[in-house]
Design an enzyme around this catalytic site. Structure first.
Site, mmCIF file in Angstrom:
data_model
loop_
_atom_site.group_PDB
_atom_site.id
_atom_site.type_symbol
_atom_site.label_atom_id
_atom_site.label_comp_id
_atom_site.label_asym_id
_atom_site.label_seq_id
_atom_site.Cartn_x
_atom_site.Cartn_y
_atom_site.Cartn_z
ATOM 1 C CD GLU A 27 5.512 17.085 -22.592
ATOM 2 O OE1 GLU A 27 4.741 18.029 -22.333
ATOM 3 O OE2 GLU A 27 5.109 15.982 -23.027
ATOM 4 C CE LYS A 60 4.136 18.050 -14.396
ATOM 5 N NZ LYS A 60 4.279 16.745 -14.991
ATOM 6 C CG HIS A 64 4.169 12.416 -25.502
ATOM 7 N ND1 HIS A 64 2.791 12.393 -25.530
ATOM 8 C CD2 HIS A 64 4.518 13.391 -24.621
ATOM 9 C CE1 HIS A 64 2.327 13.309 -24.696
ATOM 10 N NE2 HIS A 64 3.351 13.931 -24.131
ATOM 11 C CG HIS A 112 -2.682 12.364 -25.669
ATOM 12 N ND1 HIS A 112 -3.245 12.838 -24.512
ATOM 13 C CD2 HIS A 112 -1.375 12.214 -25.392
ATOM 14 C CE1 HIS A 112 -2.317 12.965 -23.581
ATOM 15 N NE2 HIS A 112 -1.164 12.592 -24.091
ATOM 16 N NE ARG A 145 -0.549 17.711 -12.679
ATOM 17 C CZ ARG A 145 0.027 16.779 -11.923
ATOM 18 N NH1 ARG A 145 -0.334 16.628 -10.677
ATOM 19 N NH2 ARG A 145 0.969 16.000 -12.419
ATOM 20 C CD GLU A 204 -4.944 16.847 -15.330
ATOM 21 O OE1 GLU A 204 -3.884 16.239 -15.094
ATOM 22 O OE2 GLU A 204 -5.589 16.744 -16.371
ATOM 23 N NE ARG A 262 -4.009 -2.032 2.074
ATOM 24 C CZ ARG A 262 -3.892 -3.058 2.909
ATOM 25 N NH1 ARG A 262 -2.936 -3.064 3.805
ATOM 26 N NH2 ARG A 262 -4.722 -4.067 2.840
ATOM 27 C CE LYS A 267 -1.688 14.161 -14.179
ATOM 28 N NZ LYS A 267 -2.038 14.583 -15.546
ATOM 29 C CG ASN A 279 -4.192 18.389 -19.967
ATOM 30 O OD1 ASN A 279 -3.298 17.558 -19.766
ATOM 31 N ND2 ASN A 279 -5.257 18.490 -19.183
ATOM 32 C CG HIS A 305 -0.368 17.175 -23.933
ATOM 33 N ND1 HIS A 305 0.473 18.248 -24.066
ATOM 34 C CD2 HIS A 305 0.388 16.165 -23.436
ATOM 35 C CE1 HIS A 305 1.678 17.911 -23.638
ATOM 36 N NE2 HIS A 305 1.664 16.651 -23.265
HETATM 37 N N1 LIG Z 1 3.754 10.939 -15.220
HETATM 38 C C1 LIG Z 1 3.660 12.033 -15.933
HETATM 39 O O1 LIG Z 1 3.266 13.108 -15.471
HETATM 40 C C2 LIG Z 1 4.079 11.986 -17.374
HETATM 41 C C3 LIG Z 1 4.262 13.179 -18.095
HETATM 42 C C4 LIG Z 1 4.719 13.092 -19.414
HETATM 43 C C5 LIG Z 1 4.985 11.860 -19.985
HETATM 44 N N2 LIG Z 1 4.793 10.718 -19.239
HETATM 45 C C6 LIG Z 1 5.089 9.402 -19.806
HETATM 46 O O2 LIG Z 1 6.474 9.354 -20.080
HETATM 47 C C7 LIG Z 1 6.707 8.418 -21.141
HETATM 48 C C8 LIG Z 1 7.679 9.033 -22.132
HETATM 49 O O3 LIG Z 1 8.879 9.290 -21.460
HETATM 50 P P1 LIG Z 1 10.278 9.291 -22.233
HETATM 51 O O4 LIG Z 1 10.168 10.161 -23.420
HETATM 52 O O5 LIG Z 1 11.316 9.565 -21.228
HETATM 53 O O6 LIG Z 1 10.316 7.809 -22.819
HETATM 54 P P2 LIG Z 1 11.156 6.499 -22.426
HETATM 55 O O7 LIG Z 1 11.158 6.242 -20.988
HETATM 56 O O8 LIG Z 1 10.632 5.421 -23.319
HETATM 57 O O9 LIG Z 1 12.632 6.885 -22.868
HETATM 58 C C9 LIG Z 1 12.902 7.109 -24.243
HETATM 59 C C10 LIG Z 1 14.040 6.205 -24.746
HETATM 60 O O10 LIG Z 1 15.268 6.711 -24.236
HETATM 61 C C11 LIG Z 1 15.999 5.659 -23.598
HETATM 62 N N3 LIG Z 1 16.798 6.323 -22.573
HETATM 63 C C12 LIG Z 1 16.455 6.740 -21.349
HETATM 64 N N4 LIG Z 1 17.438 7.447 -20.783
HETATM 65 C C13 LIG Z 1 18.472 7.457 -21.673
HETATM 66 C C14 LIG Z 1 19.765 8.051 -21.680
HETATM 67 N N5 LIG Z 1 20.191 8.834 -20.674
HETATM 68 N N6 LIG Z 1 20.545 7.861 -22.763
HETATM 69 C C15 LIG Z 1 20.098 7.140 -23.828
HETATM 70 N N7 LIG Z 1 18.882 6.570 -23.883
HETATM 71 C C16 LIG Z 1 18.069 6.742 -22.820
HETATM 72 C C17 LIG Z 1 14.936 4.705 -23.110
HETATM 73 O O11 LIG Z 1 15.452 3.415 -22.917
HETATM 74 C C18 LIG Z 1 13.933 4.769 -24.256
HETATM 75 O O12 LIG Z 1 14.360 3.925 -25.306
HETATM 76 C C19 LIG Z 1 5.349 8.096 -21.746
HETATM 77 O O13 LIG Z 1 4.952 6.815 -21.319
HETATM 78 C C20 LIG Z 1 4.424 9.151 -21.142
HETATM 79 O O14 LIG Z 1 3.106 8.690 -20.976
HETATM 80 C C21 LIG Z 1 4.363 10.765 -17.957
HETATM 81 ZN ZN LIG Z 2 3.272 15.446 -22.663
#
Ligand SMILES: NC(=O)c1ccc[n+]([C@@H]2O[C@H](COP(=O)([O-])OP(=O)(O)OC[C@H]3O[C@@H](n4cnc5c(N)ncnc54)[C@H](O)[C@@H]3O)[C@@H](O)[C@H]2O)c1
Ligand SMILES: [Zn+2]
Length: 348
Positions: free
Chosen positions: A179, A217, A252, A242, A231, A227, A115, A137, A235, A238
């Site tokens: 972003e 942020k 993304h 999406h 917040r 949100e 939990r 999130k 979006n 977005h």
């Molecule tokens: N929680 C939130 O508020 C929030 C906000 C925005 C996005 N997200 C989520 O985040 C995800 C996208 O994140 P992302 O763009 O970081 O994607 P990701 O985690 O898939 O990373 C992108 C790629 O980079 C590689 N990588 C990571 N660090 C590296 C480094 N230092 N050097 C080389 N390669 C590296 C990863 O293995 C992957 O192949 C989505 O799932 C999205 O829904 C969440």
């Molecule tokens: Zn985003």
């Protein structure tokens, strides 16, 4: 080191985001004497495995397969199994090292295990540092819908080290810039900084603006952690992004940049819209995209599935108006679709 504190309006809880060098020694220090497991992905492990083992000898490591397609309940439960196998308890900590995918899955696992146990986020992508690691999130994708199953779970600490950018492919930098440009549309000081910069991909520049993005942020999240109101400004771009993500195969962040470009076109007809600002925002988004074919707008009915929509045949948009100003807008789908077609002609 620059420290940003993320205060929470309705509770005494807060956590620190440390923007600093030497992430691995900072992580070791943050874990202290607690039992821990480090969660990462296959790419990050290949690049930083030696550094992990050198800094955290004896700490078990679990790496998921890299990629959004693995952000699933199966991966979540595999991680929970590793956490149980490592004997973690409520006095333990989950260390999460990677991009937004690893951060979302790891944060959700930490929220569920017993939990809820503490987690420390060490974001390694530009996107994760400026966006996903801040705000609490967490989620996995489910039934073909992004982030359908998740929770709000605040990390104990976030350690953001720009040294990780050195190994990021340019496309991942662009993803983070999506972003950052969005934050710029909402924050006048950041917008001025971004529009004055020639090379948006310069690593020293990016390292410099990460704390400003986190602080922006954090200030939004602090005022509206769940949100309910403010917040929603995050979006911006977005809803269309999406829908493009499902139909275009672009990343993304690239879709966010296109989303900003298309949605700016909607904003132009609204009262209070500053045409000159929208021109400059458009130019900034185009520079971050660095070209590329304008995505097609057929097949965007997926926008109706967006979680932000509250009525069956309407889409909800957060539109940029002027520096630091935005508007929430609800449109019937037919009007949205016609607007997108007009915007596409303008952008092509
Ligand atoms: N929680 C939130 O508020 C929030 C906000 C925005 C996005 N997200 C989520 O985040 C995800 C996208 O994140 P992302 O763009 O970081 O994607 P990701 O985690 O898939 O990373 C992108 C790629 O980079 C590689 N990588 C990571 N660090 C590296 C480094 N230092 N050097 C080389 N390669 C590296 C990863 O293995 C992957 O192949 C989505 O799932 C999205 O829904 C969440
Ligand atoms: Zn985003």
């Amino acid at each position: 080191m620059i420290t940003v504190t993320v205060p929470m309006k309705k509770s005494a809880e807060k956590y620190r985001v440390e923007c600093r060098k030497h992430a691995f020694s900072a992580l070791k220090h943050a874990i202290g004497g607690r039992r821990a497991l480090l969660f990462t992905d296959s790419n990050v492990l290949a690049l930083y495995g030696r550094a992990i083992h050198r800094a955290l000898p004896g700490v078990p490591v679990y790496a998921m397969e890299a990629g959004e397609e693995h952000k699933t309940p199966q991966t979540l439960f595999a991680l929970l199994q590793e956490m149980a196998g490592a004997g973690l308890n409520r006095a333990s900590v989950l260390a999460v090292l990677g991009g937004g995918v690893v951060g979302d899955v790891g944060g959700l696992a930490a929220s569920l295990y017993m939990r809820g146990i503490p987690c420390i986020q060490v974001p390694t992508t530009l996107l994760a540092q400026v966006d996903s690691a801040v705000g609490g999130k967490t989620a996995v994708d489910f039934c073909g819908v992004k982030n359908l199953v998740g929770a709000f779970w605040r990390p104990e600490k976030v350690i953001a080290d720009p040294a990780f950018f050195a190994t990021l492919p340019p496309r991942e930098l662009r993803c983070g810039l999506g972003e950052i440009v969005k934050h710029g549309a909402l924050d006048a000081a950041l917008f001025a900084r971004l529009t004055a910069q020639d090379d948006l991909f310069d690593l020293a520049f990016l390292a410099e603006i990460v704390p400003q993005n986190i602080a922006f942020k954090a200030s939004v999240v602090a005022q509206d952690p769940f949100e309910k109101g403010l917040r929603k400004c995050l979006n911006l771009g977005h809803t269309t992004a999406h829908a493009f993500e499902l139909s275009s195969g672009l990343s993304h962040g690239e879709c966010v940049l296109w989303g900003i470009l298309f949605e700016s076109a909607f904003a132009r007809s609204l009262p209070g819209a500053d045409g000159e600002f929208l021109d400059r925002l458009e130019a900034l988004a185009r520079r971050a995209l660095g070209g590329g074919e304008v995505p097609g707008v057929s097949g965007l009915r997926a926008a109706l599935l967006d979680k932000k929509n509250t009525k069956a045949d309407e889409v909800t948009l957060t539109l940029p108006l002027a520096p630091g100003k935005y508007a929430l807008s609800q449109l019937p789908f037919a009007e949205y679709e016609a607007g997108l077609r007009a915007a596409r002609e303008r952008l092509c």
